[in-house]
Design a protein around this motif. Structure first.
Motif, mmCIF file in Angstrom:
data_model
loop_
_atom_site.group_PDB
_atom_site.id
_atom_site.type_symbol
_atom_site.label_atom_id
_atom_site.label_comp_id
_atom_site.label_asym_id
_atom_site.label_seq_id
_atom_site.Cartn_x
_atom_site.Cartn_y
_atom_site.Cartn_z
ATOM 1 N N LEU A 176 8.512 -4.328 7.543
ATOM 2 C CA LEU A 176 8.170 -5.306 8.576
ATOM 3 C C LEU A 176 8.658 -6.667 8.094
ATOM 4 O O LEU A 176 8.358 -7.066 6.965
ATOM 5 C CB LEU A 176 6.654 -5.351 8.798
ATOM 6 C CG LEU A 176 6.033 -4.157 9.526
ATOM 7 C CD1 LEU A 176 4.507 -4.271 9.505
ATOM 8 C CD2 LEU A 176 6.546 -4.076 10.961
ATOM 9 N N PRO A 177 9.400 -7.393 8.939
ATOM 10 C CA PRO A 177 9.999 -8.651 8.463
ATOM 11 C C PRO A 177 8.980 -9.711 8.085
ATOM 12 O O PRO A 177 9.259 -10.583 7.271
ATOM 13 C CB PRO A 177 10.851 -9.122 9.652
ATOM 14 C CG PRO A 177 10.312 -8.384 10.843
ATOM 15 C CD PRO A 177 9.783 -7.083 10.328
ATOM 16 N N GLN A 178 7.770 -9.624 8.653
ATOM 17 C CA GLN A 178 6.776 -10.662 8.356
ATOM 18 C C GLN A 178 5.996 -10.391 7.077
ATOM 19 O O GLN A 178 5.129 -11.177 6.709
ATOM 20 C CB GLN A 178 5.815 -10.858 9.537
ATOM 21 C CG GLN A 178 4.887 -9.699 9.836
ATOM 22 C CD GLN A 178 5.475 -8.743 10.858
ATOM 23 O OE1 GLN A 178 6.679 -8.511 10.870
ATOM 24 N NE2 GLN A 178 4.642 -8.203 11.733
ATOM 25 N N ARG A 179 6.289 -9.280 6.389
ATOM 26 C CA ARG A 179 5.585 -9.037 5.130
ATOM 27 C C ARG A 179 6.097 -9.981 4.056
ATOM 28 O O ARG A 179 7.254 -10.394 4.056
ATOM 29 C CB ARG A 179 5.771 -7.583 4.681
ATOM 30 C CG ARG A 179 5.003 -6.621 5.577
ATOM 31 C CD ARG A 179 5.143 -5.203 5.101
ATOM 32 N NE ARG A 179 4.492 -4.999 3.818
ATOM 33 C CZ ARG A 179 4.850 -4.060 2.945
ATOM 34 N NH1 ARG A 179 5.860 -3.259 3.213
ATOM 35 N NH2 ARG A 179 4.193 -3.925 1.817
ATOM 36 N N ARG A 180 5.214 -10.285 3.115
ATOM 37 C CA ARG A 180 5.600 -11.198 2.051
ATOM 38 C C ARG A 180 6.254 -10.413 0.909
ATOM 39 O O ARG A 180 5.886 -9.265 0.624
ATOM 40 C CB ARG A 180 4.382 -11.945 1.512
ATOM 41 C CG ARG A 180 3.593 -12.702 2.580
ATOM 42 C CD ARG A 180 2.333 -13.312 1.990
ATOM 43 N NE ARG A 180 1.571 -12.331 1.234
ATOM 44 C CZ ARG A 180 0.590 -12.644 0.385
ATOM 45 N NH1 ARG A 180 0.267 -13.899 0.195
ATOM 46 N NH2 ARG A 180 -0.060 -11.707 -0.264
ATOM 47 N N LEU A 181 7.195 -11.076 0.248
ATOM 48 C CA LEU A 181 7.909 -10.410 -0.847
ATOM 49 C C LEU A 181 6.939 -9.877 -1.893
ATOM 50 O O LEU A 181 7.109 -8.764 -2.400
ATOM 51 C CB LEU A 181 8.921 -11.397 -1.473
ATOM 52 C CG LEU A 181 9.649 -10.908 -2.723
ATOM 53 C CD1 LEU A 181 10.412 -9.609 -2.482
ATOM 54 C CD2 LEU A 181 10.626 -11.999 -3.202
ATOM 55 N N ILE A 182 5.901 -10.652 -2.235
ATOM 56 C CA ILE A 182 4.990 -10.174 -3.283
ATOM 57 C C ILE A 182 4.331 -8.855 -2.876
ATOM 58 O O ILE A 182 4.151 -7.959 -3.712
ATOM 59 C CB ILE A 182 3.926 -11.241 -3.650
ATOM 60 C CG1 ILE A 182 3.102 -10.729 -4.837
ATOM 61 C CG2 ILE A 182 3.011 -11.592 -2.478
ATOM 62 C CD1 ILE A 182 2.411 -11.768 -5.628
ATOM 63 N N ASP A 183 3.995 -8.695 -1.598
ATOM 64 C CA ASP A 183 3.363 -7.454 -1.154
ATOM 65 C C ASP A 183 4.359 -6.294 -1.217
ATOM 66 O O ASP A 183 4.009 -5.179 -1.597
ATOM 67 C CB ASP A 183 2.817 -7.629 0.268
ATOM 68 C CG ASP A 183 1.756 -8.716 0.333
ATOM 69 O OD1 ASP A 183 1.004 -8.868 -0.648
ATOM 70 O OD2 ASP A 183 1.688 -9.429 1.355
ATOM 71 N N VAL A 184 5.606 -6.585 -0.822
ATOM 72 C CA VAL A 184 6.638 -5.548 -0.876
ATOM 73 C C VAL A 184 6.855 -5.106 -2.329
ATOM 74 O O VAL A 184 6.932 -3.905 -2.624
ATOM 75 C CB VAL A 184 7.954 -6.083 -0.253
ATOM 76 C CG1 VAL A 184 9.098 -5.100 -0.487
ATOM 77 C CG2 VAL A 184 7.755 -6.350 1.237
ATOM 78 N N LEU A 185 6.928 -6.071 -3.242
ATOM 79 C CA LEU A 185 7.155 -5.732 -4.651
ATOM 80 C C LEU A 185 6.004 -4.883 -5.192
ATOM 81 O O LEU A 185 6.224 -3.851 -5.840
ATOM 82 C CB LEU A 185 7.273 -7.011 -5.496
ATOM 83 C CG LEU A 185 8.514 -7.869 -5.257
ATOM 84 C CD1 LEU A 185 8.399 -9.191 -6.022
ATOM 85 C CD2 LEU A 185 9.784 -7.126 -5.678
ATOM 86 N N ARG A 186 4.793 -5.325 -4.929
ATOM 87 C CA ARG A 186 3.635 -4.670 -5.553
ATOM 88 C C ARG A 186 3.277 -3.355 -4.871
ATOM 89 O O ARG A 186 2.957 -2.372 -5.543
ATOM 90 C CB ARG A 186 2.422 -5.620 -5.546
ATOM 91 C CG ARG A 186 2.616 -6.861 -6.417
ATOM 92 C CD ARG A 186 1.411 -7.805 -6.359
ATOM 93 N NE ARG A 186 0.216 -7.155 -6.851
ATOM 94 C CZ ARG A 186 -0.187 -7.160 -8.126
ATOM 95 N NH1 ARG A 186 0.518 -7.803 -9.023
ATOM 96 N NH2 ARG A 186 -1.281 -6.536 -8.481
ATOM 97 N N GLU A 187 3.376 -3.330 -3.530
ATOM 98 C CA GLU A 187 2.904 -2.140 -2.809
ATOM 99 C C GLU A 187 4.001 -1.091 -2.613
ATOM 100 O O GLU A 187 3.752 0.094 -2.728
ATOM 101 C CB GLU A 187 2.355 -2.575 -1.437
ATOM 102 C CG GLU A 187 1.097 -3.426 -1.561
ATOM 103 C CD GLU A 187 0.753 -4.170 -0.281
ATOM 104 O OE1 GLU A 187 1.379 -3.908 0.769
ATOM 105 O OE2 GLU A 187 -0.153 -5.037 -0.337
ATOM 106 N N ASP A 188 5.205 -1.546 -2.325
ATOM 107 C CA ASP A 188 6.271 -0.587 -2.001
ATOM 108 C C ASP A 188 7.082 -0.194 -3.231
ATOM 109 O O ASP A 188 7.617 0.906 -3.290
ATOM 110 C CB ASP A 188 7.225 -1.176 -0.945
ATOM 111 C CG ASP A 188 6.517 -1.449 0.372
ATOM 112 O OD1 ASP A 188 5.313 -1.774 0.344
ATOM 113 O OD2 ASP A 188 7.165 -1.355 1.425
#
Lengths: 290, 158
Positions: free
Chosen positions: B17-29
């Motif tokens: 999702l484009p509105q996700r924050r990079l930190i969440d993508v790094l940590r969760e995905d």
């Protein structure tokens, strides 16, 4: 939610025409946009990201103007040779915004566009006589002086389908000095409690065309009438008492009921001192050039 | 939307999702939990990563804006199981107490040394001024960065 990343001005205009309105946000570095949304439900219907428009990330000089693209980062502006040559006030202001991380990401368009009363760049662009270049959804481009770009109550004076795409600054005349000083809670990573910007021309040792702006005092930074304390005088630290008195009276008069007024009318003395030092330093550098 | 970017030197492609924050993508995905979230508003620097070689807050970068860019996290610093020069300097100078700020500190230091291989103490302090350490180990941290810069200059790579 729809996410748009136009790469050309016609594409941006089309996005603005089709998407502008409630729930549509223009974004660039997101250093203000995301903190403002912390802890609140996601409200965006559409985001238009400006950072892929190569044209908006450029700084160039043509026809007596220096054009700063709206998505130039503070780091980029602070280090650019044209800015360092002509606009030390702007380099100083960009270099004092937030932290390195914020300066690497935050943009000049965002700094002005968010219209914070404590924004560092607006008062600098004001004294430098800049104009904002604005694109609308019908592809029309208009240019607004800084006084008209931001309303007195501290909001951007643009239609929902308009976007700031650049700032144009007249190349200063020979002998021009310009400087920016601010006071915050600490030296770095600090929001201005009060700031002072100046642009003037030294002619045969005397200051002419003096423009001063006070930031973080009223809802919007404003051109200061205290410039008369410098106009026609020779630049020296001896002017400090007179400049301080004028600024102090002006601060007191512009925010008489604000709890911060007694502090700010005194704090402006330190800023006046810093400003005169910065201008004297520049004047020495200018006189040493061949 | 499918987003293609380079993460720690490797091209990656994810539907995000484009509105996700990079930190969440790094940590969760990507399970890269080195970047820490503390303030979530660009004040503390614990989430600092490099974006195209420049220090940025991963809590203030949107996933949608990553297409074609390169992200480096603390996990991308070690090579072949060997800690990076800056990491080693932090260990040797005991520039770590609780360790929460350390990944951000090291990424800010890396961002500085990529731009300026021979920084003064003042320049180091300015570059790290957006990284807060509440164990108060700034003196050791600055010494570690000075030492790392010296060692990197000696081996000719910053």
């Amino acid at each position: 939610m729809n996410f748009f990343q136009p790469t050309t001005l016609p594409q941006l205009a089309q996005c603005l025409a089709e998407q502008a309105g409630p729930g549509c946000h223009l974004i660039a570095g997101c250093t203000d946009f995301l903190p403002q949304r912390n802890g609140t439900p996601w409200d965006a219907r559409a985001l238009i990201s400006l950072v892929n428009l190569a044209e908006l990330g450029q700084i160039r000089q043509e026809n007596g103007l220096v054009s700063l693209g709206a998505t130039c980062t503070h780091t980029q502006v602070e280090g650019h040779p044209l800015v360092r040559q002509y606009f030390p006030a702007l380099a100083q202001a960009c270099g004092s915004v937030g932290s390195t991380q914020i300066r690497n990401r935050g943009t000049v368009g965002g700094n002005v566009g968010n219209a914070s009363p404590a924004g560092d760049l607006y008062p600098v662009l004001l004294v430098l006589g800049a104009r904002g270049v604005v694109l609308s959804g019908n592809q029309a481009v208009r240019r607004l002086p800084m006084e008209q770009l931001v309303l007195p109550q501290g909001a951007l004076a643009l239609e929902p389908d308009e976007a700031i795409i650049a700032f144009e600054l007249p190349v200063p005349s020979p002998g021009n000095l310009n400087a920016f000083v601010k006071l915050g809670e600490r030296t770095h990573v600090t929001i201005a409690k009060i700031s002072l910007s100046a642009s003037l021309t030294l002619h045969e040792g005397r200051m002419e065309q003096v423009r001063l702006a006070l930031g973080a005092v009223a809802r919007r930074a404003f051109l200061s009438s205290s410039s008369s304390a410098l106009e026609g005088k020779s630049l020296s630290k001896a002017l400090l008492p007179e400049l301080f008195d004028a600024l102090s009276r002006e601060v007191a008069a512009s925010i008489p009921d604000r709890p911060s007024m007694p502090y700010k009318r005194q704090a402006v003395r330190g800023l006046a001192d810093d400003l005169l030092s910065a201008l004297l330093h520049q004047a020495r550098d200018v006189s040493q050039q061949p | 939307m499918i987003i293609n970017f380079v993460l720690n030197g490797r091209p990656v492609s994810r539907d995000l999702l484009p509105q996700r924050r990079l930190i969440d993508v790094l940590r969760e995905d990507f399970c890269l939990t080195g970047a820490k979230e503390s303030c979530g508003e660009g004040e503390c620097g614990a989430c600092t990563v490099l974006l195209d070689g420049r220090a940025v807050h991963s809590c203030l970068v949107l996933a949608g804006q990553l297409e074609g860019h390169a992200v480096t996290t603390i996990e991308g610093m070690a090579e072949n199981g060997e800690l990076d020069v800056i990491q080693n300097a932090f260990v040797e100078h005991v520039a770590i107490q609780c360790g929460f700020c350390t990944p951000g500190m090291i990424m800010s230091a890396k961002g500085l040394l990529l731009q300026n291989p021979d920084p003064s103490e003042e320049e180091i302090r300015i570059a790290l001024s957006g990284n807060i350490c509440r164990c108060s180990g700034y003196a050791q941290i600055v010494a570690a960065v000075q030492d790392a810069a010296k060692r990197l200059r000696e081996v000719g790579k910053a």
